[in-house]
Design an enzyme around this catalytic site. Structure first.
Site, PDB file in Angstrom:
ATOM      1  N   ARG A 169      41.615  25.368  65.448  1.00 14.65           N
ATOM      2  CA  ARG A 169      40.346  24.619  65.467  1.00 14.65           C
ATOM      3  C   ARG A 169      40.512  23.180  65.954  1.00 14.65           C
ATOM      4  NH1 ARG A 169      37.450  27.362  60.137  1.00 14.65           N
ATOM      5  NH2 ARG A 169      36.715  29.191  61.319  1.00 14.65           N
TER       6      ARG A 169
ATOM      7  N   LYS B 143      30.535  33.377  51.483  1.00 15.65           N
ATOM      8  CA  LYS B 143      31.500  34.391  51.937  1.00 15.65           C
ATOM      9  C   LYS B 143      32.629  34.555  50.920  1.00 15.65           C
ATOM     10  CE  LYS B 143      33.745  33.619  55.968  1.00 15.65           C
ATOM     11  NZ  LYS B 143      35.216  33.780  55.859  1.00 15.65           N
ATOM     12  N   SER B 144      33.171  33.454  50.455  1.00 20.73           N
ATOM     13  CA  SER B 144      34.296  33.543  49.505  1.00 20.73           C
ATOM     14  C   SER B 144      33.873  34.272  48.229  1.00 20.73           C
ATOM     15  CB  SER B 144      34.775  32.141  49.134  1.00 20.73           C
ATOM     16  OG  SER B 144      35.323  31.502  50.252  1.00 20.73           O
TER      17      SER B 144
ATOM     18  N   GLN C 134      43.484  30.952  49.379  1.00 17.56           N
ATOM     19  CA  GLN C 134      43.814  32.356  49.631  1.00 17.56           C
ATOM     20  C   GLN C 134      45.168  32.708  49.027  1.00 17.56           C
ATOM     21  OE1 GLN C 134      43.354  33.023  53.854  1.00 17.56           O
ATOM     22  NE2 GLN C 134      41.123  32.957  53.729  1.00 17.56           N
TER      23      GLN C 134
ATOM     24  N   ARG D  36      32.769  29.604  63.529  1.00 15.08           N
ATOM     25  CA  ARG D  36      32.362  28.236  63.163  1.00 15.08           C
ATOM     26  C   ARG D  36      32.370  27.295  64.379  1.00 15.08           C
ATOM     27  NH1 ARG D  36      31.786  29.166  57.847  1.00 15.08           N
ATOM     28  NH2 ARG D  36      33.464  30.207  56.728  1.00 15.08           N
TER      29      ARG D  36
ATOM     30  N   GLY E 275      40.509  36.858  57.258  1.00 12.53           N
ATOM     31  CA  GLY E 275      41.739  36.407  56.609  1.00 12.53           C
ATOM     32  C   GLY E 275      41.650  36.493  55.096  1.00 12.53           C
TER      33      GLY E 275
ATOM     34  N   ARG F  74      35.001  38.151  46.650  1.00 14.01           N
ATOM     35  CA  ARG F  74      35.555  38.274  45.295  1.00 14.01           C
ATOM     36  C   ARG F  74      34.679  39.157  44.420  1.00 14.01           C
ATOM     37  NH1 ARG F  74      37.406  33.846  47.864  1.00 14.01           N
ATOM     38  NH2 ARG F  74      39.259  32.725  47.122  1.00 14.01           N
TER      39      ARG F  74
ATOM     40  N   ARG G  82      47.616  35.603  62.656  1.00 14.32           N
ATOM     41  CA  ARG G  82      47.635  34.564  61.611  1.00 14.32           C
ATOM     42  C   ARG G  82      48.808  34.759  60.645  1.00 14.32           C
ATOM     43  NH1 ARG G  82      41.667  33.716  59.458  1.00 14.32           N
ATOM     44  NH2 ARG G  82      42.677  31.911  58.532  1.00 14.32           N
TER      45      ARG G  82
ATOM     46  N   ASP H  48      36.715  24.335  55.907  1.00 14.03           N
ATOM     47  CA  ASP H  48      36.030  25.163  56.916  1.00 14.03           C
ATOM     48  C   ASP H  48      34.946  24.395  57.673  1.00 14.03           C
ATOM     49  OD1 ASP H  48      37.592  27.350  56.318  1.00 14.03           O
ATOM     50  OD2 ASP H  48      36.169  28.163  54.864  1.00 14.03           O
TER      51      ASP H  48
HETATM   52  C1  S3P Z   1      39.053  30.930  51.624  1.00 14.95           C
HETATM   53  C2  S3P Z   1      40.016  29.961  51.640  1.00 14.95           C
HETATM   54  C3  S3P Z   1      40.268  29.087  52.788  1.00 14.95           C
HETATM   55  C4  S3P Z   1      39.128  29.109  53.792  1.00 14.95           C
HETATM   56  C5  S3P Z   1      38.648  30.504  54.060  1.00 14.95           C
HETATM   57  C6  S3P Z   1      38.157  31.145  52.784  1.00 14.95           C
HETATM   58  C7  S3P Z   1      38.882  31.773  50.421  1.00 14.95           C
HETATM   59  O1  S3P Z   1      41.441  29.507  53.454  1.00 14.95           O
HETATM   60  O2  S3P Z   1      39.511  28.489  55.003  1.00 14.95           O
HETATM   61  O3  S3P Z   1      37.590  30.501  55.003  1.00 14.95           O
HETATM   62  O4  S3P Z   1      37.849  32.444  50.300  1.00 14.95           O
HETATM   63  O5  S3P Z   1      39.771  31.739  49.557  1.00 14.95           O
HETATM   64  P1  S3P Z   1      42.911  28.934  53.058  1.00 14.95           P
HETATM   65  O6  S3P Z   1      43.242  29.391  51.710  1.00 14.95           O
HETATM   66  O7  S3P Z   1      43.841  29.541  54.100  1.00 14.95           O
HETATM   67  O8  S3P Z   1      42.783  27.445  53.190  1.00 14.95           O
END
Ligand code: S3P
Length: 442
Positions: free
Chosen positions: A352, A27-28, A175, A393, A100, A32, A128, A321
Site C-alpha cells: 500500500r 469485516k473483522s 491477526q 481500499r 488474510g 469472528r 502474503r 487499514d
Molecule cells: C485484521 C487485522 C489487521 C487488518 C486486517 C484485519 C483482523 O491485520 O489489517 O484488515 O481482523 O484481525 P494485521 O493483523 O495483519 O495487522
C-alpha cells in the site's frame, strides 16, 4: 495482483457528499462471528453481517467443515454451532480468496482440531507472509506446512494436542494475536500473547461475549485451553474502515455534510478519527452507545480545511487499514504529512505504500514513499489513470480523490471492492460522488 473480473471505476471531478447513510458491517467482527458461532454450543444469531467476499469466504469454509449456517439474508445469519470439537475435515481445499484474516485466524483455530485442512487463496493472498502465524503455532505443537517462501497454500496436519506458550508478538498484529488465542482454546494450559502496541481487540471481546474467560494484564492477553463457548446474539456495527472513505471524502469536498450511522468506534480502531481531527477535520461523534460489547456511534462529518501533520506512530496500528484513505486526505491538506512506523502497509492486500505513491504521483501529487511510510505534500490533484492492483481500499481511496481532482480519475482492477464493501459505488454515488463502474476487457 489482478482480481478475476476486471472492473474499472470512473470518478468524475468535483461534487460533495451529503445525507445520512450506513456502510456495511464490520469485516473483522463478521469473520469472528462465524468462527466463534461455529464452535459454540447452541444457535448464534448475527445481524449486520458483512455480505462481502472476505466474510463470505469464512462462512463458506465453515459450511464445508460441516457447520449448518442459514443466510446471509439482509445481514442476518443463523449459525448452528457444532461445539468445540464438532468440525470435520472438508472434502478438498478451502479457498479463502483475498482474505488474510480468514487464513491467519483459521490457522490458529484449526491447528488443534485433529483434522487435516489445506488453505489457499488468490494470487495476492498466496504472496502474503504466513510464517508470522505458523512459526508461533509450531511452538505450540502445531504442524502447518507453507511454501518455501512461507506463503500459502498451507497444509494443516492433525496433531495429538497443543500446549500453551507465552509469546511476545514481533509486530503489532491482531491477526497473529487472534490466531494464537484461538489455538489457545485447544491448548493444554495457558496461552499468553503480549502486544508491542494495542491492536484491534474484537477476538478478546467476542470470546467474552461467548462466555469464554480472557485474562488481560496490560499488554498481555491470556486464555486457558479446555473451555467452552456458548451461543449468543451479535449485532455487527458498520465498519469504521469502510466509513473512513466517507470521512475523508466529506472532509476534503467543500460543502459536504454527511452522517454515517451505527459505526463501530472501538478504541483499537478509531485512529482514523484521531488522525483526521489532528489534520483539522470536523467530525462529531454522536449518540455513543454499546452494542454487543462493542462501542458504536453515529459520525457527522463536515468539510474543513485540512493541514499536514506528522502522524503519531502510536496511531498506526489503530488506523492500519485506513492509510489509503488518509493519504488522499494528506494530498488535499495544506503542507506536508509524514507517516513513519508503518512498514506493515507493505504486506497488506497490496504494497500500500508503493501502490498509493504510484497512484498519487500519476495524479500529479508530490508523494515520496519511504521504507516504512510516506511523505506527501498537499496540492492540486490532477485527473489520470491509476491501478489499484486489485486492492479494495486503494480503489475506494482514489474514487474519493476525484472530489478534489481537476479531471476524471480512472481506477483499474476494482472488482475486489466487493471483498469488504459490496455496494460501495451505489452508496457513494447516492451521497454525491460522480462514480460509475464498467467491465473492461483484459
Ligand atoms: C485484521 C487485522 C489487521 C487488518 C486486517 C484485519 C483482523 O491485520 O489489517 O484488515 O481482523 O484481525 P494485521 O493483523 O495483519 O495487522
Amino acid at each position: 495482483m489482478s482480481s478475476i473480473q476486471p472492473l474499472q471505476f470512473r470518478a468524475g471531478p468535483g461534487g460533495h457528499l451529503s445525507g445520512t447513510l450506513r456502510v456495511p458491517g464490520d469485516k473483522s467482527i463478521s469473520h469472528r462471528s462465524i468462527m466463534l458461532g461455529s464452535l459454540a454450543g447452541g444457535t448464534t444469531r448475527v445481524s449486520g453481517f458483512l455480505e462481502g467476499a472476505d466474510a463470505l469466504a469464512t462462512l463458506e469454509a465453515f459450511r464445508r467443515m460441516g457447520v449448518v449456517i442459514e443466510g446471509p439474508d439482509d445481514g442476518r445469519v443463523v449459525i448452528h454451532g457444532v461445539g468445540m470439537d464438532g468440525l470435520r475435515a472438508p472434502d478438498g481445499v478451502l479457498d479463502l480468496g483475498n482474505s488474510g484474516t480468514s487464513m491467519r485466524l483459521l490457522c490458529g483455530l484449526l491447528a488443534g482440531q485433529g483434522i487435516g485442512v489445506t488453505l489457499t487463496g488468490d494470487a495476492s493472498l498466496r504472496s502474503r507472509p504466513m510464517r508470522r502465524v505458523t512459526d508461533p503455532l509450531a511452538r505450540m505443537g502445531a504442524r502447518i506446512d507453507t511454501s518455501e517462501q512461507g506463503t500459502a497454500p498451507l497444509h494443516i496436519r492433525p496433531v495429538e494436542g497443543l500446549y500453551g506458550i507465552d509469546y511476545q508478538l514481533p509486530v503489532a498484529s491482531a491477526q497473529i494475536k487472534s490466531a494464537l488465542l484461538l489455538a489457545g482454546l485447544y491448548a493444554d494450559g495457558e496461552t499468553c500473547v503480549t502486544e508491542p502496541a494495542p491492536t484491534r481487540d474484537h477476538t478478546e471481546r467476542m470470546l467474552q461475549g461467548f462466555g469464554y474467560p480472557v485474562r488481560r494484564e496490560g499488554a498481555r492477553i491470556c486464555v486457558t485451553g479446555g473451555g467452552r463457548l456458548t451461543a449468543c446474539e451479535l449485532d455487527v456495527p458498520a465498519d469504521i474502515s469502510s466509513a473512513a472513505f466517507f470521512l475523508v471524502g466529506a472532509s476534503i469536498a467543500p460543502g459536504s455534510d454527511l452522517t454515517l450511522r451505527h459505526v463501530g468506534i472501538n478504541p483499537t480502531r478509531d485512529g482514523v478519527i484521531t488522525i483526521l481531527r489532528l489534520m483539522g477535520a470536523d467530525i462529531e461523534v454522536l449518540d455513543r452507545r454499546e452494542v454487543g460489547g462493542e462501542p458504536v456511534a453515529d459520525l457527522r462529518v463536515r468539510s474543513a480545511p485540512l493541514h499536514g501533520i506528522r502522524i503519531p506512530e502510536e496511531q498506526v496500528p489503530l488506523a492500519i487499514d485506513e492509510f489509503p484513505a488518509l493519504f488522499i486526505a494528506a494530498a488535499c491538506a495544506d503542507g506536508e504529512t509524514l507517516l513513519s512506523g508503518a512498514e506493515e502497509l507493505r504486506v497488506k492486500e497490496s504494497d500500500r505504500i508503493q501502490v498509493m505513491a504510484d497512484g498519487l504521483s500519476a495524479l500529479g501529487v508530490d508523494a515520496v514513499p519511504t521504507p516504512d511510510g510516506m511523505r506527501i505534500r498537499g496540492g492540486a490533484i490532477g485527473g489520470g489513470r491509476v491501478d489499484s492492483h486489485g486492492d479494495h481500499r486503494i480503489a475506494m481511496a482514489f474514487a474519493m480523490a476525484a472530489l478534489r481532482a481537476g479531471d476524471e480519475i480512472l481506477i483499474d482492477d476494482c472488482a475486489n471492492v466487493d471483498t469488504s464493501f459490496p455496494g460501495f459505488a451505489e452508496l457513494a454515488a447516492g451521497a454525491g460522488l460522480d462514480l460509475t463502474v464498467r467491465e473492461v476487457q483484459r
